[in-house]
Design a protein around this motif. Structure first.
Motif, PDB file in Angstrom:
ATOM      1  N   LEU A 183       0.808  -1.219   0.000  1.00  0.00           N
ATOM      2  CA  LEU A 183       0.000   0.000   0.000  1.00  0.00           C
ATOM      3  C   LEU A 183       0.841   1.270   0.000  1.00  0.00           C
ATOM      4  O   LEU A 183       0.289   2.366   0.043  1.00  0.00           O
ATOM      5  N   CYS A 184       2.167   1.145  -0.032  1.00  0.00           N
ATOM      6  CA  CYS A 184       3.014   2.339  -0.071  1.00  0.00           C
ATOM      7  C   CYS A 184       2.814   3.031  -1.416  1.00  0.00           C
ATOM      8  O   CYS A 184       3.246   2.526  -2.448  1.00  0.00           O
ATOM      9  N   SER A 185       2.155   4.168  -1.405  1.00  0.00           N
ATOM     10  CA  SER A 185       1.877   4.871  -2.654  1.00  0.00           C
ATOM     11  C   SER A 185       3.111   5.644  -3.108  1.00  0.00           C
ATOM     12  O   SER A 185       3.934   6.069  -2.295  1.00  0.00           O
ATOM     13  N   THR A 186       3.207   5.847  -4.421  1.00  0.00           N
ATOM     14  CA  THR A 186       4.439   6.386  -4.994  1.00  0.00           C
ATOM     15  C   THR A 186       4.178   7.590  -5.889  1.00  0.00           C
ATOM     16  O   THR A 186       4.909   7.830  -6.835  1.00  0.00           O
ATOM     17  N   SER A 187       3.141   8.336  -5.588  1.00  0.00           N
ATOM     18  CA  SER A 187       2.781   9.499  -6.392  1.00  0.00           C
ATOM     19  C   SER A 187       2.519  10.685  -5.480  1.00  0.00           C
ATOM     20  O   SER A 187       2.080  10.521  -4.334  1.00  0.00           O
ATOM     21  N   ASP A 188       2.773  11.898  -6.003  1.00  0.00           N
ATOM     22  CA  ASP A 188       2.474  13.095  -5.214  1.00  0.00           C
ATOM     23  C   ASP A 188       1.053  13.602  -5.451  1.00  0.00           C
ATOM     24  O   ASP A 188       0.680  14.676  -4.967  1.00  0.00           O
ATOM     25  N   GLU A 189       0.241  12.821  -6.165  1.00  0.00           N
ATOM     26  CA  GLU A 189      -1.115  13.239  -6.535  1.00  0.00           C
ATOM     27  C   GLU A 189      -1.959  13.619  -5.326  1.00  0.00           C
ATOM     28  O   GLU A 189      -2.678  14.626  -5.349  1.00  0.00           O
ATOM     29  N   THR A 190      -1.907  12.812  -4.268  1.00  0.00           N
ATOM     30  CA  THR A 190      -2.793  13.043  -3.119  1.00  0.00           C
ATOM     31  C   THR A 190      -2.081  13.690  -1.932  1.00  0.00           C
ATOM     32  O   THR A 190      -2.686  13.836  -0.864  1.00  0.00           O
ATOM     33  N   ILE A 191      -0.828  14.074  -2.099  1.00  0.00           N
ATOM     34  CA  ILE A 191      -0.086  14.679  -0.987  1.00  0.00           C
ATOM     35  C   ILE A 191      -0.735  15.988  -0.512  1.00  0.00           C
ATOM     36  O   ILE A 191      -0.822  16.228   0.706  1.00  0.00           O
ATOM     37  N   PRO A 192      -1.202  16.871  -1.400  1.00  0.00           N
ATOM     38  CA  PRO A 192      -1.875  18.080  -0.900  1.00  0.00           C
ATOM     39  C   PRO A 192      -3.049  17.777   0.015  1.00  0.00           C
ATOM     40  O   PRO A 192      -3.261  18.476   1.022  1.00  0.00           O
ATOM     41  N   GLU A 193      -3.813  16.747  -0.309  1.00  0.00           N
ATOM     42  CA  GLU A 193      -4.936  16.370   0.551  1.00  0.00           C
ATOM     43  C   GLU A 193      -4.428  15.815   1.875  1.00  0.00           C
ATOM     44  O   GLU A 193      -4.995  16.093   2.939  1.00  0.00           O
ATOM     45  N   ALA A 194      -3.343  15.032   1.815  1.00  0.00           N
ATOM     46  CA  ALA A 194      -2.781  14.468   3.050  1.00  0.00           C
ATOM     47  C   ALA A 194      -2.254  15.562   3.964  1.00  0.00           C
ATOM     48  O   ALA A 194      -2.355  15.458   5.198  1.00  0.00           O
ATOM     49  N   GLU A 195      -1.690  16.617   3.371  1.00  0.00           N
ATOM     50  CA  GLU A 195      -1.096  17.685   4.174  1.00  0.00           C
ATOM     51  C   GLU A 195      -2.139  18.522   4.912  1.00  0.00           C
ATOM     52  O   GLU A 195      -1.782  19.336   5.762  1.00  0.00           O
ATOM     53  N   LYS A 196      -3.419  18.311   4.614  1.00  0.00           N
ATOM     54  CA  LYS A 196      -4.464  18.947   5.411  1.00  0.00           C
ATOM     55  C   LYS A 196      -4.535  18.322   6.801  1.00  0.00           C
ATOM     56  O   LYS A 196      -5.024  18.960   7.749  1.00  0.00           O
ATOM     57  N   ASP A 197      -4.063  17.076   6.921  1.00  0.00           N
ATOM     58  CA  ASP A 197      -4.086  16.367   8.192  1.00  0.00           C
ATOM     59  C   ASP A 197      -2.690  16.129   8.764  1.00  0.00           C
ATOM     60  O   ASP A 197      -2.527  16.055   9.991  1.00  0.00           O
ATOM     61  N   LEU A 198      -1.708  15.989   7.906  1.00  0.00           N
ATOM     62  CA  LEU A 198      -0.359  15.612   8.323  1.00  0.00           C
ATOM     63  C   LEU A 198       0.624  16.767   8.108  1.00  0.00           C
ATOM     64  O   LEU A 198       0.388  17.642   7.276  1.00  0.00           O
ATOM     65  N   PRO A 199       1.741  16.768   8.822  1.00  0.00           N
ATOM     66  CA  PRO A 199       2.750  17.825   8.643  1.00  0.00           C
ATOM     67  C   PRO A 199       3.328  17.814   7.223  1.00  0.00           C
ATOM     68  O   PRO A 199       3.497  16.753   6.629  1.00  0.00           O
ATOM     69  N   ARG A 200       3.641  18.985   6.715  1.00  0.00           N
ATOM     70  CA  ARG A 200       4.237  19.073   5.384  1.00  0.00           C
ATOM     71  C   ARG A 200       5.636  18.480   5.365  1.00  0.00           C
ATOM     72  O   ARG A 200       6.060  17.912   4.353  1.00  0.00           O
TER      73      ARG A 200
END
Length: 383
Positions: A58-75
């Motif tokens: 499940l380790c994803s390898t794209s920056d596609e969803t990183i902006p959405e993740a950064e709403k919850d997680l540290p940049r």
């Protein structure tokens, strides 16, 4: 009559295997085949295989969803963690959707906390991975493997017998042997295939669910490589590079390509997903099969181990066997264990192996591709 595919077409298929297996995963789910989503090579795959389940990374390898993740997680968090969480949160990863249970390991602090949030989307079980390879750590890890066995049986209602575990151990060992035989083609000079083709096959094989079939296919492909090498050499000689460091998923294209477009040849991948993942086998003749599983998996030379002599041992063997001219370490931003360990790896490569060393820190974006190419050009020119 089915036409025999050319090797480049086969390499391309393996390169697209993660995406191509979405449909196959759906078909297996329709047959009520259990799916276990995992994040790390420390997961003892044989236990899931013993109950007829499929495991998928499940380790994803794209920056596609990183902006959405950064709403919850540290940049300033590892891109692998942010990408994985982002795909889970946005429900854009079919493998996460198909997984009935997520199994993580306490490999790093970022993942540990991320697993807590993943538990809002799917059932999550976390194994307590020791951070050393001492006898006490081995005892703890064996207990964790047995606890995982019990958890899988409880969650899926399927028995995991010792006989089935031993059969799974043999099947998984055969795949490890086949993958080792495959990447050993890079001992040839000049090389028979590119480093990117090497990576695509090693990575793509992990997304094939029929382990016996992919084992056979890889062995057949390996033999074809040797057969074709007798009549034609596709590549000329050049500096032989070993890549070490973090998993290459998400950065393989820009890093390996930068080496090979500037005259170098990637002949060995020590990274997770490369030699590190298949170097050692489970002892099939062990009296205690769970002890054998614990020993094999705990021996992985990951930077989360302190100290980490097994990584140095593997690096030394690969450098000698593949006649390596230089070592390139690729780390992901905010992967603290690997980034801190670069000093020790540099000292080992320079002072004990007497080879040039270079480290590069990157993420899943393409913004630094030009800089990576410039640095690699200068490094290879020095060689």
């Amino acid at each position: 009559m089915e036409l025999i595919k050319e090797l480049p077409a086969i390499f391309a298929e393996f390169g697209e295997q993660r995406k191509n297996s979405f449909v196959r995963a759906f078909e297996l789910k329709q047959q009520n085949i259990p799916f276990v989503g995992v994040f790390c090579s420390y997961f003892p795959d044989e236990l899931a295989m013993a109950m007829g389940a499929c495991t998928v990374g499940l380790c994803s390898t794209s920056d596609e969803t990183i902006p959405e993740a950064e709403k919850d997680l540290p940049r300033n968090l590892c891109p692998l963690i942010k990408s994985s969480y982002g795909f889970a949160k946005t429900d854009k990863c079919p493998y996460f959707y198909f997984s009935d249970l997520i199994v993580g390991e306490t490999t790093c602090d970022g993942k540990k906390k991320m697993y807590e949030y993943l538990g809002k989307f799917k059932p999550v079980y976390v194994m307590e991975l020791p951070n050393s390879q001492s006898p006490e750590a081995l005892e703890l890890w064996k207990k964790e493997i047995i606890k995982l066995k019990n958890k899988l049986e409880e969650h899926f209602g399927l028995p995991i017998t010792e006989e089935k575990v031993r059969k799974a151990v043999h099947l998984r060992n055969e795949l490890r042997r086949a993958l080792r035989e495959f990447y050993q083609v890079m001992r040839l000079d000049p090389v028979p295939i590119s480093g990117l083709e090497l990576y695509n096959v090693l990575n793509g094989a992990s997304f094939r669910f029929d382990k016996a079939q992919v084992t056979q296919e890889i062995r057949e492909m390996t033999q074809r490589i040797y057969d074709e090498y007798k009549t034609a050499h596709k590549y000329t000689k050049g500096p032989r590079i070993l890549i070490t460091g973090c998993p290459l998923g998400g950065v393989a294209e820009k890093t390996i390509r930068a080496i090979e477009e500037n005259g170098g040849h990637v002949v060995a991948l020590e990274n997770c997903g490369g030699a590190k993942t298949v170097d050692k086998l489970v002892d099939e003749d062990a009296e205690d099969i769970y002890d054998a599983l614990a020993r094999r998996y705990l021996d992985i030379g990951c930077s989360v181990m302190s100290p980490n002599p097994n990584r140095l041992d593997l690096l030394g063997r690969l450098v000698e066997e593949y006649k390596v001219d230089a070592v390139v370490e690729i780390t992901l931003q905010a992967c603290h264990t690997y980034n801190i360990e670069t000093l020790g790896i540099k000292q080992f490569v320079n002072e004990q192996l007497h080879l040039p060393y270079m480290s590069m820190e990157t993420d899943y974006s393409t913004s630094d591709a030009g800089q990576i190419n410039t640095r690699m050009t200068a490094f290879l020119e020095m060689l």
